[in-house]
Design a protein around this motif. Structure first.
Motif, PDB file in Angstrom:
ATOM      1  N   ALA A 307       0.821  -1.182   0.073  1.00 47.61           N
ATOM      2  CA  ALA A 307      -0.114   0.052   0.015  1.00 47.61           C
ATOM      3  C   ALA A 307       0.881   1.467   0.016  1.00 47.61           C
ATOM      4  N   ILE A 308       2.063   1.136   0.789  1.00 48.68           N
ATOM      5  CA  ILE A 308       2.927   2.085   0.783  1.00 48.68           C
ATOM      6  C   ILE A 308       3.428   2.483  -0.596  1.00 48.68           C
ATOM      7  N   LEU A 309       3.906   1.399  -1.301  1.00 46.40           N
ATOM      8  CA  LEU A 309       4.436   1.561  -2.596  1.00 46.40           C
ATOM      9  C   LEU A 309       3.704   2.108  -3.620  1.00 46.40           C
ATOM     10  N   LEU A 310       2.279   1.645  -3.486  1.00 46.90           N
ATOM     11  CA  LEU A 310       1.272   2.050  -4.734  1.00 46.90           C
ATOM     12  C   LEU A 310       1.021   3.719  -4.443  1.00 46.90           C
ATOM     13  N   LEU A 311       0.982   4.202  -3.128  1.00 47.46           N
ATOM     14  CA  LEU A 311       0.994   5.595  -2.857  1.00 47.46           C
ATOM     15  C   LEU A 311       2.200   6.287  -3.285  1.00 47.46           C
ATOM     16  N   LEU A 312       3.241   5.716  -3.102  1.00 45.83           N
ATOM     17  CA  LEU A 312       4.484   6.504  -3.561  1.00 45.83           C
ATOM     18  C   LEU A 312       4.795   6.552  -5.055  1.00 45.83           C
ATOM     19  N   ASN A 313       4.118   5.561  -5.562  1.00 47.52           N
ATOM     20  CA  ASN A 313       4.033   5.283  -7.272  1.00 47.52           C
ATOM     21  C   ASN A 313       3.311   6.605  -7.551  1.00 47.52           C
ATOM     22  N   GLU A 314       2.223   6.717  -6.824  1.00 42.90           N
ATOM     23  CA  GLU A 314       1.174   7.815  -7.216  1.00 42.90           C
ATOM     24  C   GLU A 314       2.038   9.291  -7.345  1.00 42.90           C
TER      25      GLU A 314
END
Lengths: 399, 282
Positions: A307-314
């Motif tokens: 979930a952290i990675l997906l938000l960072l990805n954004e």
């Protein structure tokens, strides 16, 4: 396209522009086969040997000790299988629990096919216990294969000592140095490591090329059979452009090595310290000192890594995680589990790995945006009360 | 990187109904942080209006699809009665989101379980999943009943699918034989599912030949070739498979007996139990 902040350099690196430039003629003009009897192809042999010298130079080896491969995984496979094949009467292998799958899965395969494998443990900071290694050695131990530096945590192992222990017992020592080459100084003329794997795309060359260092006199049988390439030690027509690129990348790596210890380390430390100081649920995975200068692995307790990675990805930030969900394996990273990282933290680990191409401004951008990402997930998490408790403790400590 | 649908991304980046309901009429809690995901579902139920759900909120620890599944679930249940939402399956949740990657189906199962737990909580019939049936997968604490249920409901036929749907078997793998037994039991009792594995009871000779050849190519030869050996299919007569060893296997008298039984076991596993293997010298 949105802006990309690439801090996932232990996964792969940007190909250096100098490397691309050096490679291009070998696609367009100099496309011959180095094994050919005509000058057009045959002249490339010299170019390959020039690259061999560049690779040898960055690790303090002599060019005859370098064979080119298709990458780190092949180098690891070749080193392990080639050693076993050359010493068929011995059946015991020593490795560690935190190796890259290119070593660990080979060992686990061998364990099911007639070999015995001892996997050394690590402590909570990811360090090896050398006494455990000494005790594991048997009369029929043929190979020790232990990495130079861990890809997930950056923790550096005492490979020179391991090399000495192996030499005293007459055991071949292979070291997966894929993450170390180009980040810290290596000098094969001053140690007793028998074999080293290195990978092109981890040091700003292209994917699909790597090298295996085999110390002169070490028993080895080729892993890939076929033609007489690489002095009969690795068959297959040479990947000429990539080999040329790897040579240039190694030369650059040597040139920029001091920068890794200063500028890259400074940026890593800034990012790490800012996060650890300001985020109460953040904790460092791995030993703080015995570590590559570019890597930091931080767990955010009670939030989940994917979930952290997906938000960072954004936000355009490219990092990686040892959480179960990113691997699809359902269990968090084998490295963090081997270190005994508590499960409240194991699922929330994020690895940032920096390169010489990262800028201060990029690091500041990440520092600025991480708290928002974690706060958003904290608000969703059923463990928000636990995080708040950590926050309270932190503010009590600071006041 | 996971191939998430746009709707999964949307529900992850902009989750609806995050939070708690202080005076909730029902709370369903499933998962644990040790397992990598956990979900707490809160329902506000209007008892005067046929037990209609007037509000739903959630809190999730987990990956993108776990958060999206939980959020989707709240949207699916608001405005419906308990009797209506009781029929929601994990596939309904996945469908609502435009599908989930196969490895992430357990997120939808977690949603369905939280809903069930909440309904049971409302009705005062406590659901204690770990007390129902025996634990099969110790790594993730999954019971035989839960495995049986996901197998039936989602017509699962392989261990890998079971792992994707409820995590069982995703850790140390030591429970794989037990999971296989559950799958076999489920599909023995009922008619075989449409997507049954390629082991039909009756098969034509042509199909049998084909499967034998395929199994030898895929499962047996690569292993033998690793050690410089090889095997060749010579003939098939009825249920007897004639093979001939090559390379180092052919020279090694001692290992031939073991090899023959290994080949036989593989063929029985992938083709049919009736097969017997005979070695011929060629």
């Amino acid at each position: 396209m949105k802006r990309i902040l690439y801090v996932d350099n232990n996964a792969t690196t940007r190909v250096a522009p100098e490397v691309v430039e050096a490679m291009l003629p070998y696609f367009t003009e100099l496309y011959g086969n180095p094994s050919s009897m005509h000058t057009f192809g045959g002249q490339l042999y010299k170019k390959i040997n020039q690259a061999r010298e560049q690779v040898a130079d960055v690790i303090g080896a002599s060019p005859q000790e370098i064979i080119f491969t298709s990458g780190g995984t092949e180098s690891d496979n070749a080193a392990i299988r080639g050693t076993l094949e050359a010493n068929p009467d011995k059946r015991h292998i020593i490795t560690s629990r935190v190796e890259h799958p290119a070593v660990l899965n080979v060992c686990q395969y061998l364990a099911k096919n007639g070999y015995e494998v001892t996997e050394l443990s690590v402590d909570s900071q990811g360090l090896l216990e050398l006494d455990e290694l000494r005790e594991a050695i048997r009369d029929d131990t043929v190979l020790i294969t232990i990495m130079y530096a861990n890809n997930e945590t950056g923790v550096i192992f005492p490979v020179e000592e391991i090399g000495q222990i192996a030499k005293d017992k007459g055991i071949t020592f292979h070291c997966d140095a894929v993450q170390a080459v180009g980040k810290i100084p290596l000098d094969m003329s001053k140690n007793t490591i028998d074999m080293i794997s290195l990978s092109g795309h981890k040091l700003h060359a292209t994917k699909g090329v790597g090298a295996l260092y085999i110390r002169k006199g070490v028993r080895f049988k080729p892993f890939i059979l076929g033609g007489h390439h690489e002095n009969n030690r690795r068959a297959g027509t040479e990947n000429v452009p990539s080999i040329i690129g790897l040579g240039v990348a190694c030369e650059l790596a040597k040139k920029y090595l001091p920068e890794e210890q200063t500028e890259v380390r400074r940026l890593r430390d800034k990012l790490e310290n800012q996060i650890l100081d300001t985020m109460p649920n953040a904790r460092l995975n791995g030993h703080k000192i015995l570590r590559l200068p570019n890597t930091t692995n931080i767990s955010f307790e009670y939030v989940e890594g994917e979930a952290i990675l997906l938000l960072l990805n954004e936000l355009g930030i490219c990092a990686s995680s040892g959480s179960a969900c990113t691997s699809g394996s359902l269990e968090p990273s084998h490295v963090l589990r081997a270190m005994g990282v508590p499960f409240t933290a194991a699922h929330g680990s994020i690895r940032f790995s920096i390169s010489r191409y990262n800028t201060e401004e990029e690091i500041d951008y990440i520092i600025e945006h991480i708290p928002g990402v974690i706060r958003k997930l904290k608000d969703i998490s059923p463990y928000s009360a636990e995080i708040e408790e950590l926050e309270l403790k932190a503010s009590a400590r600071n006041s | 990187m996971w191939d998430y649908s746009d709707k999964v991304k949307d529900y992850f980046l902009h989750p609806r109904n995050v939070g708690e309901i202080k005076d909730a009429d029902a709370i369903g809690e499933v998962g644990a942080i040790a397992c990598g995901d956990a979900l707490r579902l809160y329902l506000k139920v209007d008892k005067k209006n046929g037990n209609r759900i007037v509000d739903a909120k959630f809190k999730t620890f987990g990956c993108g699809s776990a958060i999206a599944s939980a959020s989707a679930l709240t949207e699916m249940v608001i405005g419906k009665t308990l009797d209506e939402v009781e029929k929601i399956t994990n596939q309904d949740i996945a469908d609502f989101l435009g599908g989930l990657p196969p490895e992430k189906m357990h997120c939808s199962v977690m949603g369905r379980e939280a809903l069930e737990a909440a309904i049971a909580n409302f009705r005062g019939t406590k659901v204690e999943p770990t007390e129902e049936g025996a634990i099969v997968c110790r790594c993730f604490g999954v019971t035989d009943q839960k495995i049986e249920r996901v197998v039936k409901e989602n017509r699962l036929t392989t261990i890998e699918q079971v792992t994707n749907y409820c995590k069982a078997g995703g850790g140390c793998k030591s429970c794989h034989p037990d999971i296989q037994k559950i799958i076999d039991k489920v599909w023995e009792k009922e008619a075989k599912p449409v997507a049954a594995p390629a082991k039909p009871k009756k098969m034509s000779n042509l199909r049998k030949m084909h499967l034998i050849q395929e199994t030898i190519e895929r499962e047996i030869r690569p292993v033998l070739m690793m050690d410089g050996g090889d095997v060749e299919l010579v003939d098939v007569e009825g249920d007897t498979v004639y093979i001939s060893f090559r390379g180092s296997c052919a020279e090694c008298v001692g290992s031939k007996v073991t090899l023959k039984s290994t080949v036989e076991a593989k063929l029985r596993e992938f083709v049919t139990e009736e097969l017997a293997v005979e070695e011929v010298n060629q």
